[in-house]
Design a protein around this motif. Structure first.
Motif, short mmCIF file in Angstrom:
data_model
loop_
_atom_site.label_atom_id
_atom_site.label_comp_id
_atom_site.label_asym_id
_atom_site.label_seq_id
_atom_site.Cartn_x
_atom_site.Cartn_y
_atom_site.Cartn_z
N ARG A 113 14.77 114.71 20.01
CA ARG A 113 16.29 113.80 20.67
C ARG A 113 15.14 112.88 21.22
O ARG A 113 13.48 113.09 21.61
N TYR A 114 15.94 111.88 22.37
CA TYR A 114 15.28 110.85 22.75
C TYR A 114 15.30 110.69 24.43
O TYR A 114 16.38 111.84 24.80
N SER A 115 15.36 110.52 25.71
CA SER A 115 15.86 110.61 26.72
C SER A 115 16.78 109.61 26.84
O SER A 115 17.13 108.95 26.64
N ASN A 116 17.67 110.78 27.89
CA ASN A 116 18.43 109.52 28.77
C ASN A 116 18.12 108.54 29.21
O ASN A 116 19.29 107.47 29.38
N GLU A 117 17.04 108.55 29.89
CA GLU A 117 17.24 107.32 30.70
C GLU A 117 16.78 106.44 29.73
O GLU A 117 17.02 105.43 29.74
N LEU A 118 16.04 106.45 28.70
CA LEU A 118 16.30 105.39 27.49
C LEU A 118 18.00 105.40 26.96
O LEU A 118 17.23 104.13 26.79
N PHE A 132 9.28 104.72 27.31
CA PHE A 132 10.45 106.17 27.09
C PHE A 132 9.76 107.14 26.50
O PHE A 132 8.83 106.57 24.73
N THR A 166 25.18 106.15 33.31
CA THR A 166 25.27 107.97 32.69
C THR A 166 26.38 107.96 31.58
O THR A 166 26.55 109.30 30.71
N THR A 224 13.81 109.56 14.74
CA THR A 224 14.91 109.04 15.86
C THR A 224 16.30 108.04 14.99
O THR A 224 16.86 107.90 15.50
N GLU A 267 5.70 107.04 21.77
CA GLU A 267 6.30 106.76 23.06
C GLU A 267 6.93 105.27 22.57
O GLU A 267 6.07 104.56 21.65
#
Length: 149
Positions: A37-42, A31, A64, A131, A1
């Protein structure tokens, strides 16, 4: 996280904090980072964090999609820096954990809980390192794109 927050010295801090509050978020968020992967929200949160006055009013922006090349570069630089800071908080490197795990005699002297902690710690570091590599690849692609201009 990975924990990310608005920079308090950002000239748009108040505007950004108010925008986040209007959508039910706070100025600091955590996040998940996954190995693949890492989140789209991040990324969306970082786009907001890195938005400059030249990108326009926050209410008119869609986080977005990339806001600008400069903003997207700043997003990946911030993500890379955040991962590097998180890595620095560990007392051992990923390589040292791997070496410990590879030494069967030494690893066996640890309790089950300690072995699990070392494995978890190593996996967390591997996710952060991956990452960082992805961010560096993205930044290299920006360099190539800018060189073509």
């Amino acid at each position: 996280e990975l924990r990310v927050a608005l920079a308090e010295d950002d000239e748009r801090y108040g505007e950004k904090a108010a925008f986040l509050a209007s959508v039910g978020l706070t100025a600091a968020q955590a996040f998940p980072l996954l190995i693949d992967r890492y989140s789209n929200e991040l990324v969306q949160f970082l786009r907001l964090c890195c938005a400059s006055p030249s990108e326009g009013p926050l209410s008119t922006l869609s986080f977005t999609e990339p806001l600008s090349l400069a903003n997207e570069r700043a997003v990946f630089e911030a993500l890379r820096a955040g991962c590097q800071l998180a890595l620095e908080k560990y007392p051992e490197t990923e390589e040292e954990d791997a070496k410990l795990m590879g030494n069967a005699a030494m690893f066996a002297t640890l309790s089950r809980r300690q072995r699990m902690a070392v494995k978890l710690r190593r996996n967390e570091k591997r996710i952060l390192l991956r990452t960082i590599r992805v961010c560096e690849q993205e930044l290299a692609e920006f360099d190539v794109s800018e060189a073509r201009l």
